[in-house]
Design a protein around this motif. Sequence first.
Motif, PDB file in Angstrom:
ATOM      1  N   SER A 171       0.811  -1.222   0.000  1.00 34.75           N
ATOM      2  CA  SER A 171       0.000   0.000   0.000  1.00 34.75           C
ATOM      3  C   SER A 171       0.843   1.271   0.000  1.00 34.75           C
ATOM      4  O   SER A 171       0.294   2.374   0.026  1.00 34.75           O
ATOM      5  CB  SER A 171      -0.922   0.015   1.226  1.00 34.75           C
ATOM      6  N   ALA A 172       2.168   1.130  -0.022  1.00 38.30           N
ATOM      7  CA  ALA A 172       3.037   2.310  -0.022  1.00 38.30           C
ATOM      8  C   ALA A 172       2.798   3.145  -1.277  1.00 38.30           C
ATOM      9  O   ALA A 172       2.475   2.615  -2.344  1.00 38.30           O
ATOM     10  CB  ALA A 172       4.502   1.887   0.060  1.00 38.30           C
ATOM     11  N   THR A 173       2.974   4.443  -1.145  1.00 38.50           N
ATOM     12  CA  THR A 173       2.809   5.326  -2.299  1.00 38.50           C
ATOM     13  C   THR A 173       3.852   5.019  -3.365  1.00 38.50           C
ATOM     14  O   THR A 173       3.557   5.023  -4.559  1.00 38.50           O
ATOM     15  CB  THR A 173       2.942   6.795  -1.859  1.00 38.50           C
ATOM     16  N   HIS A 174       5.075   4.759  -2.930  1.00 39.57           N
ATOM     17  CA  HIS A 174       6.158   4.399  -3.849  1.00 39.57           C
ATOM     18  C   HIS A 174       6.978   3.268  -3.235  1.00 39.57           C
ATOM     19  O   HIS A 174       7.232   3.274  -2.027  1.00 39.57           O
ATOM     20  CB  HIS A 174       7.098   5.583  -4.117  1.00 39.57           C
ATOM     21  N   ASN A 175       7.391   2.328  -4.060  1.00 43.13           N
ATOM     22  CA  ASN A 175       8.373   1.317  -3.673  1.00 43.13           C
ATOM     23  C   ASN A 175       9.530   1.423  -4.668  1.00 43.13           C
ATOM     24  O   ASN A 175       9.500   0.837  -5.748  1.00 43.13           O
ATOM     25  CB  ASN A 175       7.761  -0.087  -3.680  1.00 43.13           C
ATOM     26  N   ILE A 176      10.516   2.201  -4.281  1.00 44.09           N
ATOM     27  CA  ILE A 176      11.653   2.508  -5.150  1.00 44.09           C
ATOM     28  C   ILE A 176      12.729   1.450  -4.926  1.00 44.09           C
ATOM     29  O   ILE A 176      12.998   1.077  -3.782  1.00 44.09           O
ATOM     30  CB  ILE A 176      12.209   3.905  -4.800  1.00 44.09           C
ATOM     31  N   TYR A 177      13.350   0.984  -6.002  1.00 36.78           N
ATOM     32  CA  TYR A 177      14.398  -0.014  -5.788  1.00 36.78           C
ATOM     33  C   TYR A 177      15.510   0.111  -6.821  1.00 36.78           C
ATOM     34  O   TYR A 177      15.344   0.710  -7.891  1.00 36.78           O
ATOM     35  CB  TYR A 177      13.827  -1.433  -5.797  1.00 36.78           C
ATOM     36  N   ALA A 178      16.650  -0.480  -6.462  1.00 36.02           N
ATOM     37  CA  ALA A 178      17.799  -0.573  -7.361  1.00 36.02           C
ATOM     38  C   ALA A 178      18.598  -1.805  -6.958  1.00 36.02           C
ATOM     39  O   ALA A 178      18.568  -2.220  -5.798  1.00 36.02           O
ATOM     40  CB  ALA A 178      18.670   0.681  -7.278  1.00 36.02           C
ATOM     41  N   TYR A 179      19.288  -2.390  -7.926  1.00 38.03           N
ATOM     42  CA  TYR A 179      20.118  -3.555  -7.613  1.00 38.03           C
ATOM     43  C   TYR A 179      21.355  -3.566  -8.502  1.00 38.03           C
ATOM     44  O   TYR A 179      21.372  -2.987  -9.592  1.00 38.03           O
ATOM     45  CB  TYR A 179      19.330  -4.858  -7.785  1.00 38.03           C
ATOM     46  N   ARG A 180      22.402  -4.235  -7.991  1.00 35.98           N
ATOM     47  CA  ARG A 180      23.643  -4.439  -8.748  1.00 35.98           C
ATOM     48  C   ARG A 180      24.076  -5.887  -8.566  1.00 35.98           C
ATOM     49  O   ARG A 180      24.200  -6.367  -7.442  1.00 35.98           O
ATOM     50  CB  ARG A 180      24.766  -3.518  -8.264  1.00 35.98           C
ATOM     51  N   ILE A 181      24.285  -6.568  -9.679  1.00 38.55           N
ATOM     52  CA  ILE A 181      24.733  -7.958  -9.667  1.00 38.55           C
ATOM     53  C   ILE A 181      26.024  -8.045 -10.472  1.00 38.55           C
ATOM     54  O   ILE A 181      26.065  -7.603 -11.629  1.00 38.55           O
ATOM     55  CB  ILE A 181      23.666  -8.893 -10.273  1.00 38.55           C
ATOM     56  N   TYR A 182      27.059  -8.588  -9.860  1.00 32.97           N
ATOM     57  CA  TYR A 182      28.343  -8.697 -10.550  1.00 32.97           C
ATOM     58  C   TYR A 182      28.422 -10.020 -11.302  1.00 32.97           C
ATOM     59  O   TYR A 182      28.251 -11.095 -10.714  1.00 32.97           O
ATOM     60  CB  TYR A 182      29.500  -8.602  -9.562  1.00 32.97           C
ATOM     61  N   CYS A 183      28.652  -9.941 -12.606  1.00 36.64           N
ATOM     62  CA  CYS A 183      28.790 -11.133 -13.454  1.00 36.64           C
ATOM     63  C   CYS A 183      30.279 -11.442 -13.598  1.00 36.64           C
ATOM     64  O   CYS A 183      30.990 -10.755 -14.349  1.00 36.64           O
ATOM     65  CB  CYS A 183      28.150 -10.899 -14.814  1.00 36.64           C
ATOM     66  N   GLU A 184      30.745 -12.443 -12.885  1.00 36.84           N
ATOM     67  CA  GLU A 184      32.173 -12.745 -12.873  1.00 36.84           C
ATOM     68  C   GLU A 184      32.680 -13.202 -14.237  1.00 36.84           C
ATOM     69  O   GLU A 184      33.806 -12.881 -14.622  1.00 36.84           O
ATOM     70  CB  GLU A 184      32.464 -13.825 -11.821  1.00 36.84           C
ATOM     71  N   ASP A 185      31.847 -13.954 -14.968  1.00 41.57           N
ATOM     72  CA  ASP A 185      32.309 -14.458 -16.260  1.00 41.57           C
ATOM     73  C   ASP A 185      32.516 -13.338 -17.274  1.00 41.57           C
ATOM     74  O   ASP A 185      33.380 -13.424 -18.150  1.00 41.57           O
ATOM     75  CB  ASP A 185      31.316 -15.484 -16.814  1.00 41.57           C
ATOM     76  N   LYS A 186      31.734 -12.263 -17.141  1.00 38.46           N
ATOM     77  CA  LYS A 186      31.844 -11.139 -18.080  1.00 38.46           C
ATOM     78  C   LYS A 186      32.583  -9.945 -17.479  1.00 38.46           C
ATOM     79  O   LYS A 186      32.826  -8.956 -18.174  1.00 38.46           O
ATOM     80  CB  LYS A 186      30.450 -10.692 -18.525  1.00 38.46           C
ATOM     81  N   HIS A 187      32.906 -10.044 -16.191  1.00 35.06           N
ATOM     82  CA  HIS A 187      33.583  -8.945 -15.489  1.00 35.06           C
ATOM     83  C   HIS A 187      32.820  -7.630 -15.672  1.00 35.06           C
ATOM     84  O   HIS A 187      33.403  -6.579 -15.975  1.00 35.06           O
ATOM     85  CB  HIS A 187      35.025  -8.788 -15.983  1.00 35.06           C
ATOM     86  N   SER A 188      31.514  -7.712 -15.492  1.00 32.57           N
ATOM     87  CA  SER A 188      30.667  -6.530 -15.640  1.00 32.57           C
ATOM     88  C   SER A 188      29.488  -6.633 -14.678  1.00 32.57           C
ATOM     89  O   SER A 188      29.266  -7.677 -14.059  1.00 32.57           O
ATOM     90  CB  SER A 188      30.160  -6.401 -17.077  1.00 32.57           C
TER      91      SER A 188
END
Length: 274
Positions: A171-188
């Motif tokens: 019921s929140a007015t906003h649910n803001i999110y961000a994520y970072r996943i490191y891909c070791e095989d691509k080094h990115s």
Amino acid sequence: MADIINPENEEDLQAQIILPPDYPSAAPPIYQINAAWLRGSERAKLANSLEDIYVEHAGESILYLWVERIRDFLVEKSHCSEAVVQQEEVNRTAEEEVEDDEDAPDFSILGVEKAHLFMDQPNDEEMPPVKHGSPITDRRSTFQPHLAPVVTPRQVKMVLEKLYENKKIASATHNIYAYRIYCEDKHSFLQDCEDDGETAAGGRVLHLLQILDVRNVMVVVSRWYGGILLGPDRFKHINNCARNILMEEGYLASTDEACKSGAKTKRPKGKKAK
């Protein structure tokens, strides 16, 4: 209290506005919008647009701009409603034509088979543990962070689904999110963000994750709007929530240690130069 009526479909909306003593120089108007049909994402969209107007015209009288924005919002909604009705009529006509055609294929059976194939796919992903941080409250608006370790985009989706099972978070007015996943095989990095109606908020959280160089983590900040505009302070609270929970869960330990060790290596060099 003012009644704002949409001339195209007669949907009305009541807006109660209180002007504080230091309006407009130092404080925004306090408002409450009442409309039985206005809820969820639509209410959040309207509230966010009014807040943006206040930020853009800080120190100026904005009542007229607010009224015009609400009128535009009502007109936009009526156009969307008409488009939905027209599309439903087209779909209903198409369904009737299929029912009248005895040789028409049974698409419902195909749909069930397709869904069955997706259900049979193995799902080895584990649900990450979700942590909830301490809330920040300012002028009746409340911000609360949530954090989960993630290593795949599917886990990001699982975390969101888990959070939305909580009625308060949903019921929140906003649910803001961000994520970072490191891909070791691509080094990115695989990274993304979502504003959920709070313009540029998701990008700010992602930028914070990048500056702190954290990885394999997802941060969600829920905001419950309290009816009083916060202006730029809302972004400060969102970032503080995100940073606080990262620190509480130990994601900043390595960064802080690296900074300290870097500082120690620089001091001896300075002494040698002297």
